[in-house]
Design a protein around this motif. Structure first.
Motif, PDB file in Angstrom:
ATOM      1  N   HIS A 157       2.126   2.077  -3.390  1.00 37.71           N
ATOM      2  CA  HIS A 157       0.609   2.125  -4.089  1.00 37.71           C
ATOM      3  C   HIS A 157       0.414   4.237  -4.188  1.00 37.71           C
ATOM      4  O   HIS A 157       0.804   4.214  -4.852  1.00 37.71           O
ATOM      5  CB  HIS A 157      -0.784   1.958  -3.837  1.00 37.71           C
ATOM      6  N   ASP A 158       0.737   3.873  -2.126  1.00 38.47           N
ATOM      7  CA  ASP A 158       0.941   5.694  -2.536  1.00 38.47           C
ATOM      8  C   ASP A 158       1.304   6.684  -2.772  1.00 38.47           C
ATOM      9  O   ASP A 158       1.985   7.764  -3.519  1.00 38.47           O
ATOM     10  CB  ASP A 158       0.700   5.729  -0.504  1.00 38.47           C
ATOM     11  N   ASP A 192       4.222   5.074  -5.314  1.00 38.73           N
ATOM     12  CA  ASP A 192       4.030   5.512  -7.280  1.00 38.73           C
ATOM     13  C   ASP A 192       2.593   6.757  -7.444  1.00 38.73           C
ATOM     14  O   ASP A 192       2.534   7.023  -8.592  1.00 38.73           O
ATOM     15  CB  ASP A 192       3.422   4.268  -7.682  1.00 38.73           C
ATOM     16  N   GLN A 193       1.716   6.385  -6.790  1.00 39.19           N
ATOM     17  CA  GLN A 193       0.118   7.637  -7.313  1.00 39.19           C
ATOM     18  C   GLN A 193       0.652   8.925  -6.351  1.00 39.19           C
ATOM     19  O   GLN A 193      -0.621   9.260  -6.849  1.00 39.19           O
ATOM     20  CB  GLN A 193      -0.843   6.975  -6.645  1.00 39.19           C
ATOM     21  N   GLN A 247       0.879  -1.594   0.279  1.00 40.52           N
ATOM     22  CA  GLN A 247      -0.135  -0.267  -0.325  1.00 40.52           C
ATOM     23  C   GLN A 247       1.101   1.121  -0.446  1.00 40.52           C
ATOM     24  O   GLN A 247       0.114   1.832  -0.804  1.00 40.52           O
ATOM     25  CB  GLN A 247      -0.983   0.137   1.114  1.00 40.52           C
TER      26      GLN A 247
END
Length: 226
Positions: A83-84, A86-87, A80
Motif C-alpha cells: 500500500h505504501d 502504491d500510494q 502495508q
C-alpha cells in the motif's frame, strides 16, 4: 568462529532442554517456502524471545501470533508495504513481494528477509525499516551475521537506540508457553508512543526516542492487562 557460535558467546542462550523441538518440514510447508539454515539453527537453540531487550525475532513457537513466524504479521506487514509503495506514502527500496518480516523491535521497527532469489534462502539479506518514517537500512548478509555484527558493535543500525549494547547483552525467553494460533488472538502490540504517554502521565521518566526501559514496559503491561 561461526556467526552462531559468536552469538552464543556474546548472548548466551537458555539452558539445554528449555526449548521445544520445531517441526521445520511442517513450518516450511505452511509458509510455502524453504527457510535459511542459520535461522532454523538460531530458533532451535534460543527459542522465542528478545535479544538485547529490544530485538524480537519471529519464531514458530512464539507465545502470541503477533511475533509468530507463521502468524498473520508477515502477510499483514507486506500488505502495508505494498500500500505504501502504491500510494507513495513511504519509499520501499525493494518489491514488497520480496520482503518477509522476520522480527520486530521494541520501538516498532521491522526486520525483513529480502527473499530474492527465493530459491536460495541461505543467501537472503536483511533489511530494517524505520518505525514511523522513511528510513531503511540494508545489511548484506544473513540473519545470524546481522545479529553478530550488531551485538559486537561492528554494525550500527541508524534506527536502533544508542544504548542498545549497554551491558549486559542478554536473551530474554518468552515467559508464556508456546501456543497454537488462537481463534481469538490477543490485542496487537501497542505503539510505543502510547506507552510513553502513559508513562509520562504516571510519573515515569521516559526518553522521547529509542528504547523504552524494561521496567516501564513491565509497569505498563501490568496496568493494562485485560
Amino acid at each position: 568462529m561461526t556467526d552462531l557460535a559468536a552469538i552464543r558467546r556474546i548472548c548466551p542462550p537458555p539452558s539445554t532442554g528449555q526449548t521445544t523441538p520445531i517441526d521445520w518440514n511442517a513450518v516450511e510447508t505452511e509458509l510455502g517456502m524453504n527457510l535459511p539454515e542459520d535461522y532454523k539453527q538460531l530458533a532451535d537453540i534460543y527459542g522465542p524471545g528478545e535479544y538485547c531487550d529490544y530485538i524480537n525475532i519471529y519464531h514458530p513457537h512464539a507465545a502470541t501470533p503477533w511475533v509468530n513466524l507463521t502468524g498473520p504479521m508477515p502477510a499483514r506487514i507486506r500488505g502495508q508495504l505494498q500500500h505504501d509503495s502504491d500510494q507513495g506514502t513511504h519509499p520501499v527500496p525493494y518489491p514488497p513481494q520480496h520482503l518477509f518480516a522476520i522480527g520486530v523491535t521494541s520501538n516498532g521497527e521491522y526486520l525483513f528477509w529480502i527473499t530474492d532469489p527465493q530459491q536460495t534462502p541461505d543467501n537472503w539479506r536483511i533489511a530494517v525499516n524505520e518505525a514511523r518514517g522513511p528510513l531503511w537500512y540494508t545489511y548484506d548478509g544473513t540473519l545470524t551475521e546481522f545479529l553478530t555484527a550488531v551485538m559486537t558493535g561492528q554494525t550500527t543500525v541508524p534506527q536502533f537506540p544508542r544504548d542498545l549494547l549497554d551491558p549486559p547483552i542478554s536473551f530474554k525467553p518468552s515467559t508464556a508457553p508456546p501456543t497454537d494460533y488462537p481463534q481469538n488472538p490477543p490485542r496487537p502490540a501497542v505503539d510505543t508512543e502510547t506507552i510513553r504517554e502513559w508513562a509520562r502521565a504516571n510519573g515515569y521518566a521516559v526518553p522521547p526516542h529509542g528504547r523504552i526501559p524494561l521496567d516501564i514496559k513491565d509497569a505498563w503491561e501490568q496496568a493494562n492487562r485485560p
